[in-house]
Design an enzyme around this catalytic site. Structure first.
Site, short mmCIF file in Angstrom:
data_model
loop_
_atom_site.label_atom_id
_atom_site.label_comp_id
_atom_site.label_asym_id
_atom_site.label_seq_id
_atom_site.Cartn_x
_atom_site.Cartn_y
_atom_site.Cartn_z
N ASP A 20 -58.38 -23.14 60.01
CA ASP A 20 -57.91 -22.49 61.14
C ASP A 20 -57.28 -21.10 60.92
OD1 ASP A 20 -56.61 -22.34 64.00
OD2 ASP A 20 -54.84 -22.85 62.66
N LEU A 21 -56.82 -20.40 61.88
CA LEU A 21 -56.45 -19.18 61.61
C LEU A 21 -54.63 -19.29 61.76
CD1 LEU A 21 -56.55 -16.21 60.69
CD2 LEU A 21 -57.14 -15.45 63.35
N ASP A 22 -54.21 -19.05 62.82
CA ASP A 22 -52.78 -18.90 63.27
C ASP A 22 -51.99 -20.21 62.70
OD1 ASP A 22 -52.59 -16.26 64.67
OD2 ASP A 22 -54.17 -17.62 65.82
N THR A 111 -61.18 -20.72 64.89
CA THR A 111 -59.97 -20.12 65.72
C THR A 111 -59.86 -20.38 67.04
OG1 THR A 111 -58.40 -18.58 66.01
CG2 THR A 111 -60.56 -17.81 65.35
N SER A 112 -58.70 -20.41 67.67
CA SER A 112 -58.65 -20.68 69.31
C SER A 112 -58.55 -19.05 69.90
CB SER A 112 -57.74 -21.36 69.73
OG SER A 112 -57.68 -22.72 69.56
N LYS A 143 -60.46 -26.28 71.14
CA LYS A 143 -59.64 -27.50 70.57
C LYS A 143 -58.98 -28.03 71.49
CE LYS A 143 -59.66 -24.69 66.20
NZ LYS A 143 -58.73 -24.14 65.39
N ASP A 168 -53.05 -26.67 61.23
CA ASP A 168 -51.58 -26.73 61.34
C ASP A 168 -51.04 -27.47 62.73
OD1 ASP A 168 -49.97 -24.24 63.02
OD2 ASP A 168 -52.21 -24.39 62.93
#
Length: 224
Positions: A20-22, A111-112, A143, A168
């Site tokens: 994931d990114l953030d 990522t979203s 997601k 996360d």
């Protein structure tokens, strides 16, 4: 020494790793809150309604908080605000090392974020771009649907069951589970007990990546 349960995945081997990114590779929280507070003021949204929706794709936030006739304009506006405000976005501990140490053909980001927002944030954080990146605008459902992780595994060319997802957020972990992946949780935005992952660490500085000659990745811990 970490108090978080990483032991369950120590020694486990995977063909690929999807991040994931953030909240996993980068800390974008302050910039995101700034953008959403300005957005909420412009669209006359009660700020108290925001916390339970943050972390969702921006289009979903707009649909949840605004009447249908305003959704398109609101989605376009929050995208502009977030893409143009990247001040304070940084790489989380261990993120750069992970992207540098893992083989490029065995790592992806799912990522979203939209593609434009992903590029802005990865650049601001000073991280390298892996060859495979799946953004919200590349999949039918975001997601917690499994689409992002399934697409990333397909593009990498590996079975999702042999893929580790690093996440996360509960929605992201649910998506990884639905895709059939093992999950390493990052307790950056949620307490460890809220993350239904196979193992949990505070951040990626607690993870060591052991890469075999054939490219298979084995997870180890830097904590003792």
């Amino acid at each position: 020494m970490s108090e978080l349960p990483i032991a369950a995945l120590v020694g486990a081997s995977f063909d690929a790793v999807i991040f994931d990114l953030d909240g996993t590779l980068i800390d974008s929280y302050v910039a995101m809150i700034r953008s959403y507070e300005r957005w909420a003021q412009e669209f006359k949204i009660d700020l108290d309604l925001l916390p339970s929706h943050l972390g969702m794709p921006s289009a979903a936030v707009c649909e949840a908080l605004l009447p249908p006739e305003l959704v398109e304009a609101a989605a376009e506006r929050i995208e502009v605000l977030e893409v143009t405000d990247t001040e304070g976005i940084i790489a989380l501990p261990g993120a750069l090392e992970a992207l540098q140490e893992l083989p490029r053909n065995r790592v992806a980001i799912a990522t979203s974020c939209t593609a434009d927002l992903m590029r802005a944030r990865v650049t601001a954080a000073g991280l390298p771009f892996p060859d495979v990146i799946v953004t919200r605008d590349q999949v039918a459902e975001g997601k917690p649907a499994p689409d992002s992780f399934l697409r990333a595994a397909t593009l990498l060319g590996f079975d999702p069951a042999r893929t580790l997802v690093v996440e996360d957020a509960p929605a992201g972990i649910a998506a990884a589970r639905a895709a059939g992946c093992m999950v390493l949780g990052i307790a950056s935005s949620q307490p460890a007990e809220n993350l239904a992952a196979d193992a949990v660490v505070a951040d990626l500085s607690e993870v060591a990546w052991q890469v075999a000659d054939d490219g298979v990745v084995t997870l180890q811990t830097t904590t003792v």
